[in-house]
Scaffold this active site. Sequence first.
Site, short mmCIF file in Angstrom:
data_model
loop_
_atom_site.label_atom_id
_atom_site.label_comp_id
_atom_site.label_asym_id
_atom_site.label_seq_id
_atom_site.Cartn_x
_atom_site.Cartn_y
_atom_site.Cartn_z
N ARG A 155 26.31 36.64 63.11
CA ARG A 155 25.10 37.24 62.55
C ARG A 155 25.23 37.37 61.04
O ARG A 155 26.27 37.74 60.53
CB ARG A 155 24.90 38.64 63.15
N LYS A 190 28.15 48.34 72.50
CA LYS A 190 26.91 48.70 73.20
C LYS A 190 26.29 47.49 73.88
O LYS A 190 25.89 47.54 75.04
CB LYS A 190 25.86 49.27 72.22
N ARG A 228 17.71 55.57 66.42
CA ARG A 228 18.72 55.61 65.35
C ARG A 228 18.47 56.77 64.42
O ARG A 228 19.29 57.05 63.55
CB ARG A 228 18.59 54.32 64.53
N ARG A 241 33.01 39.30 65.78
CA ARG A 241 31.91 39.15 66.75
C ARG A 241 31.13 37.85 66.52
O ARG A 241 30.81 37.47 65.41
CB ARG A 241 30.95 40.33 66.62
N ARG A 295 25.70 49.71 57.26
CA ARG A 295 25.32 50.05 58.63
C ARG A 295 26.13 51.25 59.13
O ARG A 295 25.61 52.12 59.84
CB ARG A 295 25.49 48.83 59.55
P1 AMP Z 1 21.70 46.00 65.51
O1 AMP Z 1 21.45 44.68 66.19
O2 AMP Z 1 21.49 47.18 66.42
O3 AMP Z 1 23.05 46.05 64.82
O4 AMP Z 1 20.59 46.14 64.38
C1 AMP Z 1 20.51 45.23 63.32
C2 AMP Z 1 19.57 45.76 62.24
O5 AMP Z 1 18.24 45.91 62.78
C3 AMP Z 1 19.93 47.13 61.71
O6 AMP Z 1 20.90 47.08 60.66
C4 AMP Z 1 18.56 47.63 61.19
O7 AMP Z 1 18.23 47.04 59.95
C5 AMP Z 1 17.61 47.07 62.25
N1 AMP Z 1 17.40 48.02 63.37
C6 AMP Z 1 17.86 47.90 64.64
N2 AMP Z 1 17.46 48.94 65.39
C7 AMP Z 1 16.75 49.75 64.57
C8 AMP Z 1 16.09 51.00 64.75
N3 AMP Z 1 16.13 51.67 65.91
N4 AMP Z 1 15.44 51.53 63.68
C9 AMP Z 1 15.42 50.90 62.49
N5 AMP Z 1 16.04 49.71 62.26
C10 AMP Z 1 16.70 49.15 63.28
#
Ligand code: AMP
Length: 217
Positions: free
Chosen positions: A159, A18, A92, A126, A170
Site C-alpha cells: 500500500r 484487524k 476512528r 505487509r 497514522r
Molecule cells: P486503513 O486501511 O484502516 O489503514 O485506512 C487507510 C486510510 O483511510 C486512513 O489512514 C485514513 O486516511 C482513511 N480512513 C480509513 N478509515 C477511516 C475512518 N473511519 N475515518 C476517516 N478516515 C478513515
Amino acid sequence: MTEKALRILLMGPPGCGKGTQASELKRLFSLPHVSSGDVLRGEVGRGSELGKKIKEFMDRGEIGPVELITGAIIGHLKNECADGFILDGFPRTLYQAEKLRENFNINFAFLIDVTGDAVANRIASRRICRGCGAIYSLNDNPPAKEGICDICGGEVYRRTDDNRDTIINRIRVYMEETKPVIEFYGKEGILHEIDGEKDRKSVFDGIISIIKDGVRA
Ligand code: AMP
C-alpha cells in the site's frame, strides 16, 4: 435489520492484525467484512466525488472530512449489511462512534493491542492482493510466489500509505483520535482486550471464545 444480527468491531493500531482477523471471522460467521479503508480506497479508485475529496488525506494517513466519510460508511452498512457485519477501521473518532450507535446496536468491540515497535515492523512487511484483498506478511506469511496471490493469482502489492512518514501520522491519529473511542466502548460495557502480539491463531481463538461466551449468556 434482524434481531439476531451480529455486529462486531475490530479496533487497534494500524498493523495490529484487524484485517487478518476480520477475514477469518467473515469465513466463520458468513458475515460481510467491512474495512472502512477498503471502502474509501474503492471511492478513490473509482474517482468518485468523495474519492477526490479524501485522496490527499489518505495519502497522508489523516482522517479528512469526517462527516462525509462517516455518512459513506454508515450508508454502506445500512445498504449492504442488514444481517450484521465485522467492521474494521471504523469508528476512528468519537463522532463516528456516536453516529454508529445512533444507527446500530454493536455486540462486541475488540481491541487488538500491540506495541509501537511491533506495529511499525508489521506495516513495513505487509503486502496486499489487489484482486481479493488477502493480506500477507513478508516476515511470517509471504505468498508462495513473490508478488502473486496464493488465493486468486492477483498482484500482491505494498500500500502506498504503508511508508514511514504516513505510518507515523497514522499512529499519531490513532493515539489522539481513536484511543477515546476505546474508552467509549469500555463505558458501553462491550470492550474486550486481546493481546495482539500473540500468533494469529491465538488471537483468533481469544476472539471466538469471547463471542461464544457472549452469545451463550
Ligand atoms: P486503513 O486501511 O484502516 O489503514 O485506512 C487507510 C486510510 O483511510 C486512513 O489512514 C485514513 O486516511 C482513511 N480512513 C480509513 N478509515 C477511516 C475512518 N473511519 N475515518 C476517516 N478516515 C478513515
